[in-house]
Enzyme design. Structure first.
Site, short mmCIF file in Angstrom:
data_model
loop_
_atom_site.label_atom_id
_atom_site.label_comp_id
_atom_site.label_asym_id
_atom_site.label_seq_id
_atom_site.Cartn_x
_atom_site.Cartn_y
_atom_site.Cartn_z
N ARG A 173 -10.48 -11.42 1.73
CA ARG A 173 -11.32 -12.49 1.16
C ARG A 173 -10.62 -13.84 1.23
NH1 ARG A 173 -11.80 -9.15 -4.30
NH2 ARG A 173 -11.70 -7.54 -2.69
N ASP A 221 -7.43 -3.00 10.53
CA ASP A 221 -7.95 -3.99 9.57
C ASP A 221 -8.37 -5.29 10.27
OD1 ASP A 221 -8.68 -4.30 6.93
OD2 ASP A 221 -6.85 -5.37 6.39
N LYS A 262 0.84 -1.20 0.00
CA LYS A 262 0.00 0.00 0.00
C LYS A 262 0.88 1.25 0.00
CE LYS A 262 -3.96 -1.75 2.64
NZ LYS A 262 -5.01 -1.52 1.63
N1 BES Z 1 -8.05 -3.59 4.31
C1 BES Z 1 -8.27 -3.16 2.98
C2 BES Z 1 -9.57 -2.40 2.80
C3 BES Z 1 -9.69 -1.07 3.48
C4 BES Z 1 -9.41 0.08 2.77
C5 BES Z 1 -10.14 -0.98 4.76
C6 BES Z 1 -9.54 1.31 3.38
C7 BES Z 1 -10.28 0.25 5.37
C8 BES Z 1 -10.00 1.39 4.68
C9 BES Z 1 -8.30 -4.37 2.04
O1 BES Z 1 -7.56 -5.46 2.42
C10 BES Z 1 -7.76 -3.89 0.74
O2 BES Z 1 -6.64 -3.52 0.70
N2 BES Z 1 -8.60 -3.91 -0.27
C11 BES Z 1 -8.23 -3.48 -1.55
C12 BES Z 1 -8.88 -4.45 -2.49
C13 BES Z 1 -8.37 -4.36 -3.87
C14 BES Z 1 -6.92 -4.76 -3.97
C15 BES Z 1 -9.24 -5.28 -4.71
C16 BES Z 1 -8.76 -2.07 -1.76
O3 BES Z 1 -9.79 -1.73 -1.20
O4 BES Z 1 -8.09 -1.31 -2.45
ZN ZN Z 2 -7.26 -5.68 4.48
ZN ZN Z 3 -5.52 -5.36 1.82
#
Ligand code: BES
Ligand code: ZN
Ligand code: ZN
Length: 509
Positions: A365, A302, A291
């Site tokens: 997931r 998370d 990230k």
């Molecule tokens: N933990 C994140 C989602 C998240 C984002 C929670 C912002 C709280 C605030 C999740 O694991 C994630 O990174 N999701 C990705 C999914 C994508 C790669 C399909 C996302 O939301 O960008």
């Molecule tokens: Zn996550």
């Molecule tokens: Zn993630």
């Protein structure tokens, strides 16, 4: 169980709130208060000061606003706190809950040790707010508002009283009985929610999959009727839980699957079985699909879905519904390193289905799919999972509501009902097979990524593929766990999901 950071006791007392002693008397004020009301009496006793602040425009009795007055010996309490309730016709349980939370926040800010609560006194009978429900929400709100996450603040200037005593006052004996009944439930959910907030607020160097499992074990030990077993990495390997193992393999701390189980006394084979599944990624760096740095610290939250399940199991095991409940918490830390799972990897999940990894940041997931399959294996006929799953959900519906998806309309409706009574808001979104189509892979059964649009829906649709016969619903709480807080709330986790899941389980048949 983790020790509460502030000890909050909520009592109900029959009496006259005008005479009882206390650091603070909190009363609810409508913008259209009738001539015969507690607040008009108080105005007279204080020589017109309530009307004065209203006239000056300092206090318009809008929801989520308050005004502090000093009693100058004219009341039993030292101070009077006016809490806005808005228009009489528009009063709801949630307006009251937020008002009492604000009262408790202010009480802690004033370093008060006792607060008298008379927020419900002028609520019109026609509003049909039941006194048992009012008792519950007054207790929940008092616990919620008094909470601060300060276990790592060493500077004395942050010191506040270790205890707060909230006393709900009513002059009618029959009402007092009902309020007491509600308060006895509300303190359980209120404390469970604060317990959840503390664990959620703890950073990644304190809460990792192993220490989270230890907290769950400690919780189960403290409540009769609650059991906890933990699958370690060896057992996860034996069971071929490839999703949880893949996400956890890049971290120095191995993954765990925490299994909490509540069973009511006298449970038989026909006792309904509910499964609650919560994502606990104790820190989500994104893994190899790292990230961006800005805001990454917030990914300690998370684990909030898993913590919501932990908090709900805490409350459920004390409130003792007639159903059996499994609380499953897959816990892993998503880190980049030479052992990490990679984009391109093909992972065989517990279900036997294979998944081509396209982005290691779509890890939630991957741990949930194993836990959902396992819930069904354990005999759960309905499964509700909750997770900070997608940023896309926040883009779609903002920070005040969680996304709600599922494969069964009646289950979704029951969750909506629990949402209405608890004030933890949800919004129904689709997750049908058209979203699954986007995740078909040429070299595995599924990819862990969908197309460009509707990421919250593809996330849910992915999970739907791991449900066999069960009724299933999914709550995407990515926006609400922390960022959903109102400006009056303490910084950090709001413990979203604890009240919602508890209320849902209490009515599950
Ligand atoms: N933990 C994140 C989602 C998240 C984002 C929670 C912002 C709280 C605030 C999740 O694991 C994630 O990174 N999701 C990705 C999914 C994508 C790669 C399909 C996302 O939301 O960008
Ligand atoms: Zn996550
Ligand atoms: Zn993630």
């Amino acid at each position: 169980m983790a020790k509460a950071l502030i000890q909050i006791a909520v009592k109900v007392q029959k009496g006259d709130c005008l005479n009882l002693a206390g650091d603070l008397l909190a009363v609810g004020v409508f913008s259209d208060s009738p001539a015969k009301s507690l607040v008009k009496t108080l105005d007279k006793m204080l020589g017109g000061s309530v009307e004065k602040v209203k006239k000056l425009g300092d206090f318009e009795a809008k929801p989520n606003t308050s005004c502090l007055l000093y009693a100058d010996g004219k009341l039993g309490a030292k101070r009077l706190l006016l809490l806005g309730l808005g228009k009489r016709k528009k009063i709801t349980l949630n307006v009251l809950r937020e008002a009492v939370a604000l009262a408790a926040t202010k009480a802690v800010g004033l370093k008060a040790k006792s607060v008298l609560l008379s927020l419900h006194t002028d609520v019109p009978g026609s509003a049909k707010l039941d006194s048992v429900q009012i008792g519950q929400l007054l207790a929940e709100g008092a616990c919620f508002g008094a909470y601060r996450y300060d276990e790592y603040l060493t500077d004395k200037k942050h010191k506040r009283p270790a205890n707060l005593k909230a006393v709900v006052v009513d002059s009618d004996a029959a009402v007092v009985t009902k309020l007491r009944k509600g308060v006895s439930v509300g303190v359980v959910t209120g404390h469970a929610q604060n317990f959840a907030r503390t664990i959620a607020n703890r950073p990644g160097n304190v809460i990792n999959p192993v220490t989270l499992a230890a907290e769950a074990k400690k919780l189960a030990k403290s409540i009769s009727g609650l059991r906890c077993t933990v699958l370690d990495e060896k057992q996860l390997k034996q069971k071929k839980m490839g999703g949880i193992l893949a996400v956890g393999q890049g971290s120095a701390t191995p993954p765990r699957l925490i299994v909490l189980h509540y069973s009511p006394v006298g449970a038989t084979k026909s006792t309904p079985v509910l499964g609650l599944v919560g994502k606990a990624v104790t820190f989500d760096s994104g893994g190899i699909s790292l990230k961006p740095g800005a805001g990454m610290h917030d990914m300690k939250f998370d684990k909030s879905g898993g913590i919501a399940v932990l908090g709900a199991m805490n409350a459920i095991a004390q409130l003792k519904p007639k159903c059996r409940v499994y609380g499953l918490i897959p816990a892993a830390e998503n880190m980049p390193g030479s052992d990490s799972y990679r984009p391109g990897d093909i992972v065989t999940t517990y279900s036997g289905k294979t998944v081509e990894i396209q982005n290691t940041d779509a890890e939630g997931r991957m741990i949930l799919c194993d836990a959902i399959s396992y819930a069904e294996k354990l005999g759960c006929k309905s499964i509700v999972d909750i997770a900070t799953l997608t940023g896309a959900c926040v883009v779609a519906i903002g920070q005040k509501r969680a996304g709600l998806m599922g494969n069964d309309d009646a289950l979704v409706a029951k969750l909506k009902k629990a949402s209405d009574t608890t004030g933890e808001r949800v919004w129904h979104l689709p997750c049908d097979d058209e979203f699954v189509e986007e995740m078909k892979s040429k070299i595995a059964d599924l990819k862990n990524l969908g197309g460009k649009w509707g990421g919250a829906c593809t996330g849910a649709a992915f999970l739907s593929q791991f449900v066999d016969k069960a009724k299933w619903a999914h709550i995407d709480m990515a926006g609400v766990g922390v960022w959903g807080a109102s400006e009056n709330d303490a910084p950090g986790s709001i413990g979203f999901g604890v009240r919602l899941l508890t209320a849902f389980a209490m009515n599950y048949k």
